[in-house]
Motif scaffolding. Sequence first.
Motif, PDB file in Angstrom:
ATOM      1  N   ARG A   1     -48.877 -59.664   7.433  1.00  0.00           N
ATOM      2  CA  ARG A   1     -48.916 -60.410   6.168  1.00  0.00           C
ATOM      3  C   ARG A   1     -48.451 -61.843   6.328  1.00  0.00           C
ATOM      4  O   ARG A   1     -48.677 -62.683   5.457  1.00  0.00           O
ATOM      5  N   GLY A   2     -47.759 -62.124   7.420  1.00  0.00           N
ATOM      6  CA  GLY A   2     -47.308 -63.491   7.651  1.00  0.00           C
ATOM      7  C   GLY A   2     -48.374 -64.372   8.276  1.00  0.00           C
ATOM      8  O   GLY A   2     -48.131 -65.549   8.559  1.00  0.00           O
ATOM      9  N   GLY A   3     -49.559 -63.797   8.509  1.00  0.00           N
ATOM     10  CA  GLY A   3     -50.645 -64.585   9.077  1.00  0.00           C
ATOM     11  C   GLY A   3     -50.671 -64.596  10.593  1.00  0.00           C
ATOM     12  O   GLY A   3     -51.412 -65.386  11.188  1.00  0.00           O
ATOM     13  N   HIS A   4     -49.885 -63.757  11.221  1.00  0.00           N
ATOM     14  CA  HIS A   4     -49.846 -63.711  12.683  1.00  0.00           C
ATOM     15  C   HIS A   4     -50.866 -62.697  13.214  1.00  0.00           C
ATOM     16  O   HIS A   4     -51.064 -61.634  12.617  1.00  0.00           O
ATOM     17  N   ILE A   5     -51.471 -63.025  14.331  1.00  0.00           N
ATOM     18  CA  ILE A   5     -52.413 -62.114  14.978  1.00  0.00           C
ATOM     19  C   ILE A   5     -51.991 -61.943  16.433  1.00  0.00           C
ATOM     20  O   ILE A   5     -51.344 -62.811  17.021  1.00  0.00           O
ATOM     21  N   ALA A   6     -52.355 -60.801  16.991  1.00  0.00           N
ATOM     22  CA  ALA A   6     -51.966 -60.534  18.375  1.00  0.00           C
ATOM     23  C   ALA A   6     -52.918 -59.524  18.997  1.00  0.00           C
ATOM     24  O   ALA A   6     -53.616 -58.769  18.294  1.00  0.00           O
ATOM     25  N   LEU A   7     -52.953 -59.531  20.302  1.00  0.00           N
ATOM     26  CA  LEU A   7     -53.713 -58.559  21.088  1.00  0.00           C
ATOM     27  C   LEU A   7     -52.902 -58.250  22.337  1.00  0.00           C
ATOM     28  O   LEU A   7     -52.323 -59.161  22.943  1.00  0.00           O
ATOM     29  N   ARG A   8     -52.835 -56.961  22.699  1.00  0.00           N
ATOM     30  CA  ARG A   8     -52.163 -56.621  23.943  1.00  0.00           C
ATOM     31  C   ARG A   8     -52.797 -55.375  24.558  1.00  0.00           C
ATOM     32  O   ARG A   8     -53.087 -54.414  23.860  1.00  0.00           O
ATOM     33  N   SER A   9     -53.023 -55.434  25.865  1.00  0.00           N
ATOM     34  CA  SER A   9     -53.379 -54.237  26.611  1.00  0.00           C
ATOM     35  C   SER A   9     -52.099 -53.446  26.820  1.00  0.00           C
ATOM     36  O   SER A   9     -51.060 -54.018  27.162  1.00  0.00           O
ATOM     37  N   THR A  10     -52.148 -52.153  26.599  1.00  0.00           N
ATOM     38  CA  THR A  10     -50.929 -51.368  26.712  1.00  0.00           C
ATOM     39  C   THR A  10     -51.172 -50.099  27.514  1.00  0.00           C
ATOM     40  O   THR A  10     -52.297 -49.716  27.771  1.00  0.00           O
ATOM     41  N   GLY A  11     -50.073 -49.479  27.912  1.00  0.00           N
ATOM     42  CA  GLY A  11     -50.136 -48.321  28.794  1.00  0.00           C
ATOM     43  C   GLY A  11     -49.119 -48.516  29.906  1.00  0.00           C
ATOM     44  O   GLY A  11     -48.251 -49.394  29.814  1.00  0.00           O
ATOM     45  N   HIS A  12     -49.213 -47.726  30.950  1.00  0.00           N
ATOM     46  CA  HIS A  12     -48.363 -47.906  32.130  1.00  0.00           C
ATOM     47  C   HIS A  12     -49.217 -48.434  33.271  1.00  0.00           C
ATOM     48  O   HIS A  12     -50.211 -47.829  33.649  1.00  0.00           O
ATOM     49  N   TYR A  13     -48.831 -49.586  33.834  1.00  0.00           N
ATOM     50  CA  TYR A  13     -49.553 -50.178  34.953  1.00  0.00           C
ATOM     51  C   TYR A  13     -48.669 -50.116  36.192  1.00  0.00           C
ATOM     52  O   TYR A  13     -47.613 -50.746  36.248  1.00  0.00           O
ATOM     53  N   PRO A  14     -49.078 -49.338  37.193  1.00  0.00           N
ATOM     54  CA  PRO A  14     -48.216 -49.166  38.360  1.00  0.00           C
ATOM     55  C   PRO A  14     -48.162 -50.393  39.253  1.00  0.00           C
ATOM     56  O   PRO A  14     -49.159 -51.100  39.421  1.00  0.00           O
ATOM     57  N   VAL A  15     -46.978 -50.646  39.813  1.00  0.00           N
ATOM     58  CA  VAL A  15     -46.816 -51.648  40.864  1.00  0.00           C
ATOM     59  C   VAL A  15     -47.103 -50.934  42.181  1.00  0.00           C
ATOM     60  O   VAL A  15     -46.446 -49.954  42.528  1.00  0.00           O
ATOM     61  N   ARG A  16     -48.089 -51.395  42.889  1.00  0.00           N
ATOM     62  CA  ARG A  16     -48.540 -50.703  44.087  1.00  0.00           C
ATOM     63  C   ARG A  16     -47.977 -51.364  45.340  1.00  0.00           C
ATOM     64  O   ARG A  16     -47.687 -52.561  45.364  1.00  0.00           O
ATOM     65  N   ALA A  17     -47.858 -50.560  46.382  1.00  0.00           N
ATOM     66  CA  ALA A  17     -47.307 -51.052  47.640  1.00  0.00           C
ATOM     67  C   ALA A  17     -48.256 -52.067  48.277  1.00  0.00           C
ATOM     68  O   ALA A  17     -49.464 -52.038  48.052  1.00  0.00           O
ATOM     69  N   LYS A  18     -47.697 -52.962  49.061  1.00  0.00           N
ATOM     70  CA  LYS A  18     -48.495 -53.946  49.768  1.00  0.00           C
ATOM     71  C   LYS A  18     -49.481 -53.239  50.699  1.00  0.00           C
ATOM     72  O   LYS A  18     -49.116 -52.338  51.451  1.00  0.00           O
ATOM     73  N   GLY A  19     -50.720 -53.643  50.613  1.00  0.00           N
ATOM     74  CA  GLY A  19     -51.763 -53.003  51.402  1.00  0.00           C
ATOM     75  C   GLY A  19     -52.436 -51.864  50.673  1.00  0.00           C
ATOM     76  O   GLY A  19     -53.453 -51.346  51.124  1.00  0.00           O
ATOM     77  N   ALA A  20     -51.871 -51.454  49.538  1.00  0.00           N
ATOM     78  CA  ALA A  20     -52.449 -50.365  48.751  1.00  0.00           C
ATOM     79  C   ALA A  20     -52.622 -50.805  47.298  1.00  0.00           C
ATOM     80  O   ALA A  20     -52.531 -49.999  46.380  1.00  0.00           O
ATOM     81  N   GLU A  21     -52.874 -52.112  47.112  1.00  0.00           N
ATOM     82  CA  GLU A  21     -52.928 -52.652  45.758  1.00  0.00           C
ATOM     83  C   GLU A  21     -54.119 -52.128  44.953  1.00  0.00           C
ATOM     84  O   GLU A  21     -54.038 -52.004  43.739  1.00  0.00           O
ATOM     85  N   ARG A  22     -55.226 -51.852  45.621  1.00  0.00           N
ATOM     86  CA  ARG A  22     -56.428 -51.436  44.920  1.00  0.00           C
ATOM     87  C   ARG A  22     -56.333 -49.981  44.487  1.00  0.00           C
ATOM     88  O   ARG A  22     -56.286 -49.072  45.298  1.00  0.00           O
ATOM     89  N   GLY A  23     -56.343 -49.743  43.195  1.00  0.00           N
ATOM     90  CA  GLY A  23     -56.245 -48.388  42.684  1.00  0.00           C
ATOM     91  C   GLY A  23     -57.543 -47.609  42.738  1.00  0.00           C
ATOM     92  O   GLY A  23     -57.570 -46.423  42.414  1.00  0.00           O
ATOM     93  N   ASP A  24     -58.654 -48.262  43.123  1.00  0.00           N
ATOM     94  CA  ASP A  24     -59.936 -47.558  43.195  1.00  0.00           C
ATOM     95  C   ASP A  24     -60.251 -47.086  44.614  1.00  0.00           C
ATOM     96  O   ASP A  24     -61.352 -46.608  44.879  1.00  0.00           O
ATOM     97  N   LEU A  25     -59.281 -47.210  45.530  1.00  0.00           N
ATOM     98  CA  LEU A  25     -59.493 -46.784  46.913  1.00  0.00           C
ATOM     99  C   LEU A  25     -58.592 -45.592  47.234  1.00  0.00           C
ATOM    100  O   LEU A  25     -57.478 -45.481  46.730  1.00  0.00           O
ATOM    101  N   LEU A  26     -59.082 -44.710  48.089  1.00  0.00           N
ATOM    102  CA  LEU A  26     -58.275 -43.570  48.530  1.00  0.00           C
ATOM    103  C   LEU A  26     -57.251 -44.034  49.558  1.00  0.00           C
ATOM    104  O   LEU A  26     -57.587 -44.738  50.500  1.00  0.00           O
ATOM    105  N   MET A  27     -56.008 -43.634  49.349  1.00  0.00           N
ATOM    106  CA  MET A  27     -54.944 -43.968  50.290  1.00  0.00           C
ATOM    107  C   MET A  27     -54.344 -42.675  50.835  1.00  0.00           C
ATOM    108  O   MET A  27     -54.503 -41.596  50.258  1.00  0.00           O
ATOM    109  N   ASP A  28     -53.636 -42.793  51.932  1.00  0.00           N
ATOM    110  CA  ASP A  28     -53.005 -41.639  52.571  1.00  0.00           C
ATOM    111  C   ASP A  28     -51.766 -41.235  51.774  1.00  0.00           C
ATOM    112  O   ASP A  28     -50.733 -41.912  51.822  1.00  0.00           O
ATOM    113  N   GLY A  29     -51.875 -40.132  51.027  1.00  0.00           N
ATOM    114  CA  GLY A  29     -50.772 -39.705  50.182  1.00  0.00           C
ATOM    115  C   GLY A  29     -49.601 -39.117  50.935  1.00  0.00           C
ATOM    116  O   GLY A  29     -48.537 -38.883  50.347  1.00  0.00           O
ATOM    117  N   SER A  30     -49.768 -38.885  52.232  1.00  0.00           N
ATOM    118  CA  SER A  30     -48.651 -38.332  53.004  1.00  0.00           C
ATOM    119  C   SER A  30     -47.666 -39.406  53.435  1.00  0.00           C
ATOM    120  O   SER A  30     -46.602 -39.093  53.964  1.00  0.00           O
TER     121      SER A  30
END
Length: 250
Positions: A8-37
């Motif tokens: 009501r104050g005339g403010h607008i906003a947009l935000r992407s929300t959820g949990h976004y993981p911080v990935r290890a160096k060399g494994a930044e791409r979440g669409d690639l298979l990594m060695d889970g062991s």
Amino acid sequence: QNFVSADRGGHIALRSTGHYPVRAKGAERGDLLMDGSKSANDWQGWWKPSEYPQAYDPPQGYVVSANQQPKDPRVDPRYLGWDWPSPWRAMRINEMLRADSAVTPDAMRRMQTDPVSAQTRFFLPTLIEVAAAGAARDSTLAHAAAMLKEWDGRLIAENRAAVLYEAVLSEMTTRTWDELTTAPTRGGERPRRADTPQNVVLLELMQDPGSPWWDDRSTPDIREHRDDIIRASIAAAWQRLNERLGPPGD
């Protein structure tokens, strides 16, 4: 998940929300298979909410959420996802909102049924140019060039140029990505496309007319280039539409 808000104050906003993981160096791409062991490939934590893609009272006076990529990877290269829908809807919405700073209910209704695609202005000039270049030798290309040149870019079912444009892009997709097919089966089934890159990838490829992706692997003795595929796509689309819908003048 994107959330938009207005208060009501005339403010607008947009935000992407959820949990976004911080990935290890060399494994930044979440669409690639990594060695889970290996613990080195484990997630290292989560993004802070202040780091999420967001906007609050932006200078432009509006926010847009149309499933587009929410941040520019050239500005922030951290992985947030990869299979984003094409940006055309978001681009068109931005165009319409920029052109109308006082949106009324009637204007919003018109926007909701707007038949213009931002995609056309990127593909159409090249299609017209290639068709016009071959018009003197091929009457189909001449008719197609004339029809597309007169078109206003509105994707209306009754518009002949709109139908032709969509058919040409469909043919281009099939002919360009012919390498991305499944192997023929013993039962004789025709190969199917295993994957189809989004048309923004096709658009980027159009800037490289000599790319090997343009080559038609069904003609091993001939090396096709971009314009060969565009001409073949226009001819095939024209023929297919004539068989299905009749000559364009009828």
